[in-house]
Design an enzyme around this catalytic site. Sequence first.
Site, PDB file in Angstrom:
ATOM      1  N   ASN A  38      36.930  44.363  49.772  1.00 19.81           N
ATOM      2  CA  ASN A  38      35.545  43.972  49.485  1.00 19.81           C
ATOM      3  C   ASN A  38      35.007  43.179  50.673  1.00 19.81           C
ATOM      4  O   ASN A  38      35.776  42.798  51.571  1.00 19.81           O
ATOM      5  CB  ASN A  38      35.485  43.179  48.165  1.00 19.81           C
ATOM      6  CG  ASN A  38      36.368  41.959  48.225  1.00 19.81           C
ATOM      7  OD1 ASN A  38      36.139  41.069  49.014  1.00 19.81           O
ATOM      8  ND2 ASN A  38      37.417  41.941  47.403  1.00 19.81           N
TER       9      ASN A  38
ATOM     10  N   PHE B 127      35.931  31.313  40.435  1.00 21.98           N
ATOM     11  CA  PHE B 127      34.616  31.744  40.879  1.00 21.98           C
ATOM     12  C   PHE B 127      34.276  33.048  40.163  1.00 21.98           C
ATOM     13  O   PHE B 127      35.170  33.813  39.825  1.00 21.98           O
ATOM     14  CB  PHE B 127      34.601  31.983  42.401  1.00 21.98           C
ATOM     15  CG  PHE B 127      34.181  30.771  43.193  1.00 21.98           C
ATOM     16  CD1 PHE B 127      34.995  29.651  43.245  1.00 21.98           C
ATOM     17  CD2 PHE B 127      32.966  30.748  43.873  1.00 21.98           C
ATOM     18  CE1 PHE B 127      34.617  28.530  43.967  1.00 21.98           C
ATOM     19  CE2 PHE B 127      32.573  29.644  44.602  1.00 21.98           C
ATOM     20  CZ  PHE B 127      33.395  28.535  44.654  1.00 21.98           C
TER      21      PHE B 127
HETATM   22  O1  C5P Z   1      37.397  38.821  36.620  1.00 22.34           O
HETATM   23  P1  C5P Z   1      36.839  38.449  37.911  1.00 22.34           P
HETATM   24  O2  C5P Z   1      37.513  39.112  39.066  1.00 22.34           O
HETATM   25  O3  C5P Z   1      35.382  38.611  38.041  1.00 22.34           O
HETATM   26  O4  C5P Z   1      37.114  36.843  38.006  1.00 22.34           O
HETATM   27  C1  C5P Z   1      36.844  36.103  39.107  1.00 22.34           C
HETATM   28  C2  C5P Z   1      37.825  34.962  39.235  1.00 22.34           C
HETATM   29  O5  C5P Z   1      39.138  35.432  38.998  1.00 22.34           O
HETATM   30  C3  C5P Z   1      37.865  34.397  40.644  1.00 22.34           C
HETATM   31  O6  C5P Z   1      38.216  33.029  40.592  1.00 22.34           O
HETATM   32  C4  C5P Z   1      38.958  35.228  41.312  1.00 22.34           C
HETATM   33  O7  C5P Z   1      39.508  34.535  42.416  1.00 22.34           O
HETATM   34  C5  C5P Z   1      39.928  35.401  40.176  1.00 22.34           C
HETATM   35  N1  C5P Z   1      40.725  36.625  40.187  1.00 22.34           N
HETATM   36  C6  C5P Z   1      42.088  36.557  40.246  1.00 22.34           C
HETATM   37  N2  C5P Z   1      42.843  37.701  40.229  1.00 22.34           N
HETATM   38  C7  C5P Z   1      42.251  38.904  40.132  1.00 22.34           C
HETATM   39  C8  C5P Z   1      40.862  38.988  40.057  1.00 22.34           C
HETATM   40  C9  C5P Z   1      40.117  37.838  40.099  1.00 22.34           C
HETATM   41  O8  C5P Z   1      42.630  35.465  40.333  1.00 22.34           O
HETATM   42  N3  C5P Z   1      42.998  39.971  40.130  1.00 22.34           N
END
Ligand code: C5P
Length: 407
Positions: A221, A335
């Site tokens: 990303n 976040f």
């Molecule tokens: O579910 P989403 O990806 O939108 O959530 C965002 C939060 O979850 C952020 O703090 C991101 O760093 C964390 N995250 C994570 N592991 C993932 C996806 C997102 O820790 N696989």
Amino acid sequence: MPHSPNLTTNQRSKVVIAVGGGIAAYKVCEVVSTLFKIGVEVRVILTNSAQKFITPLTLATLSRHPAYTDDDFWQANHPRPLHIELGEWADLLVIAPLTANTLAKLNSGMADNLLTNTVLASTSPVLLAPAMNTDMWEQLTVQRNWQQLLQDNRYHGMSTASGLLACDRIGAGRMAEPAEIVTHIQSLLHTKGSQDLAGKRVLISAGGTREYFDPVRFIGNPSTGKMGLALAQAALHRGANVTLVHGAASWNAPLGVQAIPVMTAAEMQQVMLEYLPSADVIIMSAAVADVKPRDYSAEKLPKRSLPQSLPLEPVPDIVAQLAQHKQPHQLLIGFAAQTGDIVTPAMAKLQTKQLDAIVANPIDQPHSGFGSDNNQAILIDSQGRKLEIPPCSKLQMAHQLFDFVAQ
Ligand code: C5P
């Protein structure tokens, strides 16, 4: 006739930059120029030896105000002595480069020139950016002075970098870069020198992860890690011990921060879990690629062999795992980068991932989100309290987040 600093009545921050006699003095021109551009009012002091390297005219031109020397100090100044006027005027004093000589004087409370008298006539925070030859910097006496001086909370020390010095040595003692000095100045103007995170360990993840399906192609990303970098800088400047776990980045981590580069979500998960037990505050600002290709080819795939479709697998939800392992005294903040309605999905994530707070930030607004130097957000905590952070720099947002944490 010496020139009195104009005692301003507006809201512009007021910074005295005091320049010591070292070759790094030339870099201070950049600091003064940048501060003027961002609206900070600057007054400059040069020691006698600083004037062997750069001229008062250079710094007067860049700061749009006459620069002060010891010649000004030894003339009658109206209405009050120059060092008193300057010392009381300044919100912040910066000494760059800090030489071994000025360091020794400061540590023993000496006052034999305009610089040292101004420091003693002021109660404002003082930022120190040392610069000297490696052997000079590593002398026991110099290190003792440095450590002793920093015991006074008024003084904020910047680390020196290692690299090629002007004396052709490769080693420690190089002054922090101008951009890093400016960022530290901005932090101290925000916090007024508070070290509210002293003794705390802050663990931050930053940037995007990458999931490769051959040596050159990946799912990722556009995250650049700038938000996580700003969080690391803000925490460092508030006295924290900072570990920054980051994906591919085009920036250097700040001096004094423990930076751990990772590539994939699995690597980030492993490092975050390893450092979790010793952390007081954990902030997951990384944009983790949510999926990875099921298959990996160790050889670069020829274009004709590229798959028509890519079978995917989910990657671990790192922040949710951190929540499961964390202790009650630890604070875990996530976040949520969103488009459209940013609050509803962020509140759902706050609950399902069991976070203490979440920063919902829009990625479909101009001048915020991925890659920008600015951001805006709504901070929501587990008690449902909301704090709106209007558009501002990522550093300012980081400080607002830590202000909230400190409460
Ligand atoms: O579910 P989403 O990806 O939108 O959530 C965002 C939060 O979850 C952020 O703090 C991101 O760093 C964390 N995250 C994570 N592991 C993932 C996806 C997102 O820790 N696989």
